[in-house]
Scaffold this motif. Structure first.
Motif, mmCIF file in Angstrom:
data_model
loop_
_atom_site.group_PDB
_atom_site.id
_atom_site.type_symbol
_atom_site.label_atom_id
_atom_site.label_comp_id
_atom_site.label_asym_id
_atom_site.label_seq_id
_atom_site.Cartn_x
_atom_site.Cartn_y
_atom_site.Cartn_z
ATOM 1 N N PHE A 117 -28.099 10.164 16.891
ATOM 2 C CA PHE A 117 -26.898 10.404 17.700
ATOM 3 C C PHE A 117 -25.665 9.909 16.965
ATOM 4 N N LEU A 133 -18.155 6.422 21.866
ATOM 5 C CA LEU A 133 -18.850 7.370 22.726
ATOM 6 C C LEU A 133 -17.980 8.536 23.152
ATOM 7 N N ARG A 134 -16.689 8.322 23.118
ATOM 8 C CA ARG A 134 -15.831 9.387 23.639
ATOM 9 C C ARG A 134 -15.153 10.107 22.501
ATOM 10 N N ARG A 136 -13.529 13.276 20.961
ATOM 11 C CA ARG A 136 -12.933 14.521 21.412
ATOM 12 C C ARG A 136 -12.482 15.365 20.230
ATOM 13 N N ARG A 160 -25.284 27.062 23.092
ATOM 14 C CA ARG A 160 -25.150 26.479 24.418
ATOM 15 C C ARG A 160 -24.544 25.088 24.390
ATOM 16 N N ASP A 162 -22.613 21.505 23.273
ATOM 17 C CA ASP A 162 -21.317 21.052 22.793
ATOM 18 C C ASP A 162 -21.363 20.866 21.288
ATOM 19 N N PHE A 273 -43.673 13.624 10.929
ATOM 20 C CA PHE A 273 -45.103 13.813 10.992
ATOM 21 C C PHE A 273 -45.484 15.088 10.258
ATOM 22 N N GLU B 74 -53.691 6.863 14.558
ATOM 23 C CA GLU B 74 -52.248 6.923 14.803
ATOM 24 C C GLU B 74 -51.832 8.223 15.485
ATOM 25 N N GLU B 75 -52.454 9.324 15.074
ATOM 26 C CA GLU B 75 -52.008 10.593 15.633
ATOM 27 C C GLU B 75 -52.266 10.651 17.140
ATOM 28 N N ARG B 78 -49.658 8.694 18.843
ATOM 29 C CA ARG B 78 -48.396 9.431 18.885
ATOM 30 C C ARG B 78 -48.438 10.535 19.937
ATOM 31 N N ARG B 82 -45.895 11.321 22.958
ATOM 32 C CA ARG B 82 -45.282 12.630 23.193
ATOM 33 C C ARG B 82 -45.586 13.145 24.601
ATOM 34 N N GLY B 127 -30.497 7.417 26.260
ATOM 35 C CA GLY B 127 -30.334 7.252 24.825
ATOM 36 C C GLY B 127 -31.529 7.739 24.022
ATOM 37 N N GLY B 128 -32.558 8.208 24.677
ATOM 38 C CA GLY B 128 -33.731 8.606 23.903
ATOM 39 C C GLY B 128 -34.697 9.417 24.725
ATOM 40 N N TYR B 167 -26.971 2.259 28.199
ATOM 41 C CA TYR B 167 -26.041 3.290 27.726
ATOM 42 C C TYR B 167 -24.842 2.670 27.026
ATOM 43 N N ASN B 191 -18.688 -2.494 24.005
ATOM 44 C CA ASN B 191 -18.693 -1.187 24.649
ATOM 45 C C ASN B 191 -18.565 -1.252 26.176
ATOM 46 N N GLY B 365 -30.891 26.364 32.305
ATOM 47 C CA GLY B 365 -30.361 27.199 31.231
ATOM 48 C C GLY B 365 -29.018 27.817 31.595
ATOM 49 N N GLN B 368 -26.174 25.463 31.672
ATOM 50 C CA GLN B 368 -25.642 25.102 30.369
ATOM 51 C C GLN B 368 -24.685 26.187 29.854
ATOM 52 N N SER B 378 -20.689 14.639 28.107
ATOM 53 C CA SER B 378 -20.855 14.196 26.726
ATOM 54 C C SER B 378 -20.444 12.744 26.516
ATOM 55 N N PRO B 380 -18.835 8.762 28.463
ATOM 56 C CA PRO B 380 -18.826 7.944 29.686
ATOM 57 C C PRO B 380 -17.673 8.274 30.627
ATOM 58 N N ASP B 381 -16.746 9.129 30.200
ATOM 59 C CA ASP B 381 -15.649 9.476 31.097
ATOM 60 C C ASP B 381 -15.992 10.661 31.996
ATOM 61 N N GLY B 382 -17.218 11.122 31.972
ATOM 62 C CA GLY B 382 -17.678 12.072 32.982
ATOM 63 C C GLY B 382 -17.250 13.509 32.761
#
Lengths: 405, 459
Positions: A117, A133-134, A136, A160, A162, A273, B74-75, B78, B82, B127-128, B167, B191, B365, B368, B378, B380-382
């Motif tokens: 990220f 984070l912001r 623009r 699709r 951003d 992998f 390991e696989e 993993r 997943r 975050g992940g 976050y 932050n 879909g 989006q 995208s 924290p300001d929404g």
């Protein structure tokens, strides 16, 4: 004015709530330059060492293990030191024609934390520090901000998701090939009626309908031309309806008209992998994308540069599961009739342990932003100071890479 | 301007419905808010600790993978990770549909709107790959219980919810002189402190400087969470000594979360916060350019009651600006889709029982394409408030396309467009859309035109 030209002149999109361009067709906006730039963000961290394989490095086979056993035999030799990954073989003819090349051992200024990220944010923001984070503002948008006469159709962000690289104050059109609109003539008339008194809705929907119709015309033209395209030996392996091919075709159609800059992403490069199985897929997509652009652009290909950039490279050594982990230095790929391909640019730092960054990654010897900067300078004639101050703050442009022919 | 039922449902709720009566008065709307959260009980959501999968499940799977790294097992390890990631993505979509079902079938639409508004004010993102579903959990767990309560309580709840701490990197922020930093390195991360001042409380023009950000960041050290317990306060992360934020000194002596709470309360009740939040509420619900009188009324209500959001909301509904007939705002894509489902009379079960694939095809879909990702905004300001940010060519292609196609898929039989224009718009139906509904060639196009009309898209 024929119908195609009329419709593509209706593509002035964006925030302006002016009267519908469909109702007020104008001449094509005169773009500030004739050259075309396509920026592809390769998300996930492309392993540059596996894509452009430095088999001439004495430490190569030892470091790469299974990943490199047949480095030259299965791909193509690129002049005695590097070899091309086999999945990019469809692009080898372009390499030989000087229309495809690479710049090796490059990276953004991002170091050490190796987060996708953060790495992508920094690549797209084009800054020398983490943008927070912001974000623009992306570097492509800042480039547009420095040029007078930019219209929203000058630049298309496609897909699709951003795209930070194109975000900012300069007008940019967005379109996803997923956005399809097929309306009966009556539905169109009635929509026109319900939007009549709402300028915002009226402008946006007129543009939407115009783009959708243009796409339909493009599709029909492609169907007619499909046979010719299928006979093109380069295009035979490409499945025309896969998402990335649709994106490339859309980009080519726009760039053939008044659009000058297009940007989109290709995902799937995070090969932790079994990399010998997982890397060919995104590489084939990249190869399809470039070939589709070339086929779709026709004569405009000669004025076009395509830059494919990733957030970071991957570890020099193979990891425990046949893949590679997040690293630092990597490769930028470039293609197009306007580039000086057929060569690997950059200073190769070596793969021996003391030459690696932090004892694990390819050492970056050049800022990847310099690659984009010299390409834009070559294509658009941008000022050095403008590039270093406004577009890529903190970048030292360094010696000319002669990337553009 | 005075209250009307139809406008109340459209502007302050999730839209009109053929099966659920619109609110009869502002008083009824407020009473519903003070009563039990019936739709929340009928369509429940898990908590941070009970979510499936939980972060603890993922932590265990990661540890198991680490134990067998470099071996033949390991696989398999993993694969287990997943599988959890896949389940997290499925849960993310299920919770998305649950929230949509709540909005489409509630008789207390204002509660949904307030949850959306405040969850956006306190935007968090995953975050992940382990936690995409925990964003909706955050809104339900930390925000929703407080939408008719006091803002200081909401602030405390969100600042101690793990998704916020993760976050905005608070769980990686250590006092430079803390035991943790001395032993294992690491330092301050500003932050959360910065966003707390700039976005969550005072506002970007608020009376604070870089030193307040830094001091608040030092004060916040110690706020952390574990996968097992959720929020924890870790004294050995905390910067020793007192910190001064906006001229007030907090802490000193033994580090304690109470010092943090004291600062959060003061920030919540600051006059600049009252003004910032009031303006944001007015902009969200009424107009991009709210009147000074409306902002002042809300600010006074906030300040007079110690941030009682129920009173602020009641004042909003009592204000004449709330009932201006002209619809100035636009429904964001998700709100548009759920109000369409509501107008079509779609049942909650038809939404909550959908599988992942149709959820992606019918909702995630297209949403989006309309400009809104189920992952959240995208930054924290929404999400954007400005209608022009949503009503773009691509956004409109998405909205019109969805309106034409999805209603036939989500209903057994489409309503007659001539009736539907009344069901969906009531007294708000304009002449053009009423005519167009009648003139359409097919029911699907008639419904599609009604749903695509500015009359329906705006609120």
């Amino acid at each position: 004015m024929d119908r195609r030209r009329f419709l593509s002149s209706g593509l002035a999109l964006g925030c302006s709530a002016a009267a519908s361009p469909l109702l007020a067709p104008m001449a094509l906006a005169s773009a500030p330059w004739d050259a075309r730039l396509v920026v592809i963000i390769l998300r996930g961290g492309m392993d540059g060492i596996d894509v452009i394989r430095p088999y001439g490095d004495r430490a190569f086979y030892r470091t790469r293990g299974d990943l490199s056993r047949d480095a030259v035999e299965e791909g193509a030799d690129l002049g005695g030191f590097y070899a091309l990954h086999p999945a990019l073989m469809p692009l080898h003819p372009l390499w030989q024609a000087g229309e495809f090349g690479a710049m090796h051992a490059v990276s953004t200024p991002y170091r050490d934390k190796r987060s996708h990220f953060d790495g992508q944010d920094m690549l797209e923001a084009g800054t020398d520090q983490l943008p927070g984070l912001r974000i623009r503002d992306g570097w492509l948008n800042r480039m547009l901000q420095t040029v007078p006469g930019i219209e929203s159709e000058t630049t298309f962000a496609i897909g699709r998701e951003d795209l930070i690289v194109t975000s900012g104050d300069a007008p940019v059109s967005r379109w996803s090939p997923d956005a399809q609109l097929s309306l009966s003539p009556q539905a169109k008339r009635l929509l026109e009626l319900v939007y009549e008194n709402d300028p915002l809705f009226h402008a946006a929907s007129s543009d939407a309908i115009a783009i959708a119709e243009q796409l339909k015309i493009d599709r029909e033209a492609e169907e007619t031309g499909a046979e010719a395209m299928m006979n093109d030996p380069m295009m035979q392996q490409i499945r025309p309806n896969s998402g990335h091919v649709k994106v490339a075709r859309f980009a080519a159609n726009r760039l053939r008209g008044s659009t000058r800059v297009a940007a989109f992403s290709l995902n799937g490069w995070d090969t932790h992998f079994n990399q010998s199985n997982s890397l060919p897929r995104p590489l084939s997509q990249l190869s399809d994308t470039i070939l589709t652009l070339k086929a779709g652009l026709g004569p405009v290909w000669d004025k076009t540069a395509v830059l494919a950039m990733t957030e970071f490279g991957r570890t020099a050594k193979q990891n425990g599961s046949g893949g590679t982990d997040h690293g630092t230095g990597g490769a930028m790929l470039f293609a197009g009739g306007a580039v000086r391909g057929g060569q690997v640019l950059g200073d190769w730092p070596g793969l021996a342990l003391p030459d690696l960054y932090a004892g694990r990654d390819l050492m970056p010897t050049r800022d990847v932003r310099a690659g984009a900067a010299w390409a834009m300078r070559g294509l658009f004639g941008l000022d050095r100071a403008v590039i270093e101050d406004a577009i890529f703050p903190g970048l030292d442009l360094g010696p000319d890479l002669n990337l553009i022919a | 301007m005075a209250f009307t039922s139809h406008l109340a449902a459209i502007r302050f709720g999730t839209g009109l419905s053929p099966r659920i009566a619109p609110p009869a008065s502002p008083g009824e709307m407020i009473r519903a808010l003070t009563g039990p959260d019936r739709i929340g009980e009928a369509i429940p959501m898990p908590t941070f600790l009970t979510a499936d999968p939980s972060l603890l499940d993922y932590k265990k799977a990661t540890q198991a993978r680490n134990r067998v790294r470099g071996t033949s097992q390991e696989e398999e390890a993993r694969d287990a990770m997943r599988a959890l990631q896949r389940r997290a993505r499925i849960t993310q979509r299920q919770l998305f549909m649950r929230r949509m079902a709540r909005a489409a079938t509630t008789d207390d639409g204002l509660r949904e709107r307030l949850e959306r508004f405040w969850a956006d004010h306190f935007t968090v993102k995953s975050g992940g790959p382990a936690s995409p579903h925990l964003v909706a959990v955050f809104a339900n767990e930390a925000v929703r219980p407080h939408v008719a309560g006091r803002f200081p309580d909401m602030l405390r709840a969100v600042m101690t919810q793990p998704m916020m701490l993760a976050y905005l990197n608070q769980n990686r922020s250590f006092g430079p002189n803390s035991q943790r930093a001395k032993r294992r390195g690491g330092g301050l991360n500003e932050n959360l402190a910065r966003e707390l001042l700039e976005l969550h409380t005072l506002g970007v023009d608020g009376p604070y400087g870089q030193s307040d950000v830094r001091q608040l960041a030092e004060l916040l050290t110690g706020m952390a969470f574990t996968q097992e317990e959720g929020f924890v306060y870790r004294k050995h992360f905390a910067e020793p000594g007192a910190e001064t934020v906006l001229g007030t000194s907090y802490g000193g002596g033994d580090p304690s979360v109470d010092h943090v709470f004291a600062a959060l309360d003061d920030l919540a009740l600051h006059p600049a916060t009252a003004r910032h939040l009031s303006e944001k509420i007015a902009r969200h619900f009424v107009s991009e350019e709210p009147s000074e009188d409306l902002i002042e009324t809300l600010t006074a209500a906030y300040r007079g009651t110690g941030g009682d959001l129920l009173v602020v909301t009641a004042q909003l509904l009592e204000h004449p600006d709330a009932w201006t007939p002209e619809l100035k705002k636009v429904k964001p894509p998700r709100d548009f889709m759920e109000s369409a489902l509501r107008a079509l009379g779609v049942q909650a079960e038809d939404l909550t029982t959908l599988d992942r694939k149709p959820i992606d095809q019918i909702f995630a879909g297209p949403m989006q394409v309309m400009g809104q990702s189920i992952a959240g905004p995208s930054g924290p300001d929404g999400w954007e408030e400005d209608p022009a940010a949503w009503i773009t060519p691509q956004g409109m292609a998405g909205r019109i396309g969805w309106s034409m196609k999805v209603p036939s898929r989500m209903t057994e039989m489409l309503p007659d467009p001539r009736d539907f224009v009344q069901t969906a718009l009531g007294a708000q139906a304009g002449e053009a859309v009423t005519f167009a509904a009648r003139a359409a060639e097919t029911p699907a196009e008639g419904i599609g035109i009604v749903l695509s009309s500015p009359d329906f898209q705006r609120r």
